[in-house]
Design an enzyme around this catalytic site. Sequence first.
Site, PDB file in Angstrom:
ATOM      1  N   MET A   9     -34.918  26.804   1.050  1.00  0.00           N
ATOM      2  CA  MET A   9     -35.077  25.341   1.082  1.00  0.00           C
ATOM      3  C   MET A   9     -34.648  24.744  -0.174  1.00  0.00           C
ATOM      4  SD  MET A   9     -35.980  23.392   3.682  1.00  0.00           S
ATOM      5  CE  MET A   9     -35.186  24.861   4.532  1.00  0.00           C
ATOM      6  N   GLY A  10     -33.750  24.800  -0.543  1.00  0.00           N
ATOM      7  CA  GLY A  10     -33.070  24.092  -1.812  1.00  0.00           C
ATOM      8  C   GLY A  10     -32.202  23.125  -1.407  1.00  0.00           C
ATOM      9  N   VAL A  12     -29.424  22.538  -0.254  1.00  0.00           N
ATOM     10  CA  VAL A  12     -28.704  22.794   1.007  1.00  0.00           C
ATOM     11  C   VAL A  12     -29.343  22.835   2.235  1.00  0.00           C
ATOM     12  CG1 VAL A  12     -26.687  24.072   2.066  1.00  0.00           C
ATOM     13  CG2 VAL A  12     -26.531  23.524  -0.324  1.00  0.00           C
ATOM     14  N   GLY A  13     -30.501  23.736   1.839  1.00  0.00           N
ATOM     15  CA  GLY A  13     -31.217  24.141   3.111  1.00  0.00           C
ATOM     16  C   GLY A  13     -32.181  22.863   3.502  1.00  0.00           C
ATOM     17  N   ASP A  33     -38.687  29.905   2.528  1.00  0.00           N
ATOM     18  CA  ASP A  33     -38.110  30.214   1.099  1.00  0.00           C
ATOM     19  C   ASP A  33     -39.350  30.986   0.258  1.00  0.00           C
ATOM     20  OD1 ASP A  33     -36.153  27.929  -0.485  1.00  0.00           O
ATOM     21  OD2 ASP A  33     -37.579  29.202  -1.677  1.00  0.00           O
ATOM     22  N   ARG A  81     -27.800  27.330  -9.766  1.00  0.00           N
ATOM     23  CA  ARG A  81     -27.820  27.127 -11.141  1.00  0.00           C
ATOM     24  C   ARG A  81     -26.731  28.215 -11.754  1.00  0.00           C
ATOM     25  NH1 ARG A  81     -32.722  26.372 -10.043  1.00  0.00           N
ATOM     26  NH2 ARG A  81     -33.262  28.380 -10.476  1.00  0.00           N
ATOM     27  N   ASN A  97     -27.170  37.036  -4.877  1.00  0.00           N
ATOM     28  CA  ASN A  97     -27.445  36.903  -3.437  1.00  0.00           C
ATOM     29  C   ASN A  97     -27.339  37.933  -2.663  1.00  0.00           C
ATOM     30  OD1 ASN A  97     -27.835  34.211  -3.982  1.00  0.00           O
ATOM     31  ND2 ASN A  97     -25.894  33.590  -3.332  1.00  0.00           N
ATOM     32  N   ILE A 120     -24.212  29.910   5.201  1.00  0.00           N
ATOM     33  CA  ILE A 120     -23.657  29.070   4.241  1.00  0.00           C
ATOM     34  C   ILE A 120     -23.693  29.744   2.641  1.00  0.00           C
ATOM     35  CG2 ILE A 120     -24.209  27.012   2.772  1.00  0.00           C
ATOM     36  CD1 ILE A 120     -25.700  25.798   5.430  1.00  0.00           C
ATOM     37  N   HIS A 177     -13.544  30.905   1.549  1.00  0.00           N
ATOM     38  CA  HIS A 177     -14.138  29.679   1.213  1.00  0.00           C
ATOM     39  C   HIS A 177     -14.242  29.858  -0.534  1.00  0.00           C
ATOM     40  CE1 HIS A 177     -16.695  26.363   0.310  1.00  0.00           C
ATOM     41  NE2 HIS A 177     -17.592  27.078   0.101  1.00  0.00           N
TER      42      HIS A 177
HETATM   43  N1  LIG Z   1     -20.713  27.474   2.112  1.00  0.00           N
HETATM   44  C1  LIG Z   1     -20.410  26.284   1.377  1.00  0.00           C
HETATM   45  O1  LIG Z   1     -19.708  25.562   1.770  1.00  0.00           O
HETATM   46  C2  LIG Z   1     -21.512  25.796   0.572  1.00  0.00           C
HETATM   47  C3  LIG Z   1     -21.674  24.573   0.013  1.00  0.00           C
HETATM   48  C4  LIG Z   1     -22.693  24.261  -0.950  1.00  0.00           C
HETATM   49  C5  LIG Z   1     -23.663  25.288  -1.224  1.00  0.00           C
HETATM   50  N2  LIG Z   1     -23.294  26.507  -0.794  1.00  0.00           N
HETATM   51  C6  LIG Z   1     -24.548  27.769  -1.302  1.00  0.00           C
HETATM   52  O2  LIG Z   1     -25.825  27.424  -0.661  1.00  0.00           O
HETATM   53  C7  LIG Z   1     -26.343  28.227  -1.354  1.00  0.00           C
HETATM   54  C8  LIG Z   1     -27.617  27.191  -1.573  1.00  0.00           C
HETATM   55  O3  LIG Z   1     -27.343  26.244  -2.498  1.00  0.00           O
HETATM   56  P1  LIG Z   1     -28.564  25.158  -3.117  1.00  0.00           P
HETATM   57  O4  LIG Z   1     -27.704  24.086  -3.794  1.00  0.00           O
HETATM   58  O5  LIG Z   1     -29.374  24.902  -2.036  1.00  0.00           O
HETATM   59  O6  LIG Z   1     -29.253  26.387  -3.982  1.00  0.00           O
HETATM   60  P2  LIG Z   1     -30.785  26.153  -4.620  1.00  0.00           P
HETATM   61  O7  LIG Z   1     -30.712  27.173  -5.861  1.00  0.00           O
HETATM   62  O8  LIG Z   1     -31.111  24.656  -4.730  1.00  0.00           O
HETATM   63  O9  LIG Z   1     -31.500  26.786  -3.355  1.00  0.00           O
HETATM   64  C9  LIG Z   1     -31.659  27.998  -2.895  1.00  0.00           C
HETATM   65  C10 LIG Z   1     -33.004  28.478  -2.414  1.00  0.00           C
HETATM   66  O10 LIG Z   1     -33.078  29.505  -1.939  1.00  0.00           O
HETATM   67  C11 LIG Z   1     -34.109  30.065  -2.218  1.00  0.00           C
HETATM   68  N3  LIG Z   1     -34.402  31.618  -2.066  1.00  0.00           N
HETATM   69  C12 LIG Z   1     -33.539  32.414  -2.943  1.00  0.00           C
HETATM   70  N4  LIG Z   1     -33.645  33.614  -2.553  1.00  0.00           N
HETATM   71  C13 LIG Z   1     -34.608  33.645  -1.310  1.00  0.00           C
HETATM   72  C14 LIG Z   1     -35.182  34.542  -0.562  1.00  0.00           C
HETATM   73  N5  LIG Z   1     -34.886  35.998  -0.912  1.00  0.00           N
HETATM   74  N6  LIG Z   1     -35.866  34.372   0.540  1.00  0.00           N
HETATM   75  C15 LIG Z   1     -35.932  32.912   0.772  1.00  0.00           C
HETATM   76  N7  LIG Z   1     -35.420  32.066  -0.114  1.00  0.00           N
HETATM   77  C16 LIG Z   1     -34.692  32.443  -1.029  1.00  0.00           C
HETATM   78  C17 LIG Z   1     -34.638  29.697  -3.510  1.00  0.00           C
HETATM   79  O11 LIG Z   1     -36.236  29.792  -3.843  1.00  0.00           O
HETATM   80  C18 LIG Z   1     -34.009  28.015  -3.416  1.00  0.00           C
HETATM   81  O12 LIG Z   1     -35.122  27.371  -3.011  1.00  0.00           O
HETATM   82  C19 LIG Z   1     -25.827  28.790  -2.549  1.00  0.00           C
HETATM   83  O13 LIG Z   1     -25.620  29.845  -2.581  1.00  0.00           O
HETATM   84  C20 LIG Z   1     -24.602  27.791  -2.707  1.00  0.00           C
HETATM   85  O14 LIG Z   1     -23.511  28.460  -3.553  1.00  0.00           O
HETATM   86  C21 LIG Z   1     -22.280  26.702   0.034  1.00  0.00           C
END
Ligand SMILES: NC(=O)c1ccc[n+]([C@@H]2O[C@H](COP(=O)([O-])OP(=O)(O)OC[C@H]3O[C@@H](n4cnc5c(N)ncnc54)[C@H](O)[C@@H]3O)[C@@H](O)[C@H]2O)c1
Length: 304
Positions: A9-10, A12-13, A33, A81, A97, A120, A177
């Site tokens: 739930m960052g 993107v979520g 999360d 980050r 990841n 994603i 990607h």
């Molecule tokens: N595929 C695409 O086109 C695309 C585009 C944008 C972002 N992303 C990817 O999406 C991901 C999320 O990006 P963001 O900006 O939201 O990041 P973010 O750091 O804001 O959020 C990530 C969230 O994941 C949670 N998390 C981490 N490990 C976990 C686990 N084991 N169980 C439950 N929750 C967990 C964290 O607590 C955090 O809230 C990243 O990997 C980013 O690179 C992909």
Amino acid sequence: MRKVAVIGMGNVGAAVAHQLVVGGYADELYLYDKNEAKVKADALDFEDSMDNLPFNVNITVNDYDALKDVEVIVSAMGNIRLLDVPNPDRFAELKHNRVQVEEVGAKIKASGFHGVLVDITNPCDAICQLYKETTGLPYEKVIGTGTLLDSARLHRAVGKFFGVHPKAVKGYSLGEHGDSQFVAWSTVKVLEQPIAELAKEKNIDLNAVDEETRQGGFTVFYGKKYTNYGIAAAAVRLVHAVLSDSKEQMPVSNYREEYHSYLSYPAIVGREGIVKQCKLDLTEEELQKLQHSADTILSKAQAK
Ligand SMILES: NC(=O)c1ccc[n+]([C@@H]2O[C@H](COP(=O)([O-])OP(=O)(O)OC[C@H]3O[C@@H](n4cnc5c(N)ncnc54)[C@H](O)[C@@H]3O)[C@@H](O)[C@H]2O)c1
């Protein structure tokens, strides 16, 4: 009952969950999360929006057993980050990841989940492979958003140069990607006209369009240190294709036997996930770029 889960739930979520809630895409929404305070806060915030929305969505937090009956899981976990470094590469998140996917993949498997997983989390293509292995799902039920976002960026950039709406542009960015992706110009059409022809007529340099396509994502990232709305729209389109069994053709990350890898190449998406893999008539140069992209995905995934 349309049941959808979002894990992570960052930035993107939360954007994905928000679009699912305000767009009325799901009846039951399951949010997850590690940061319990954040996911509970978002859940309550969504519940506070229900009175003023035309749809109702029931929300459940951090219940992994509930995944058993969910139709689509969206993986949006990660740590953005880790990409905020000079010359970032989407593989910078892999080490972190991989551990999260092993943990969450095992929980998904234990729940008895048998729906479609939309990934994603980056590096998208390598993470799809990891999810396939840890969840035990068949290849066709693990799909990455892949270059669905990059193709949307391409359509926006072409639209800007040629003065048309992005939807008037067809064609694909293919492969990883990530850095080795490329625009398959032979597939690109503007209002049904091949782009090479039109570019000649209008004296538009396609290299400049290519550059605009590539820079778009970086401009968003460096402006706010993450990207979220474009990817959320792509992911929700994929979720909807599964829930509604729409059988839409989309450039998503799917496992291509001939490349021994997940990579983005158009496929038909429906309730069972990837229901058909498409076949493009690419040029020799494009085929070489695709092979290079597949090799890059495999070698980077092994190296980290
Ligand atoms: N595929 C695409 O086109 C695309 C585009 C944008 C972002 N992303 C990817 O999406 C991901 C999320 O990006 P963001 O900006 O939201 O990041 P973010 O750091 O804001 O959020 C990530 C969230 O994941 C949670 N998390 C981490 N490990 C976990 C686990 N084991 N169980 C439950 N929750 C967990 C964290 O607590 C955090 O809230 C990243 O990997 C980013 O690179 C992909």
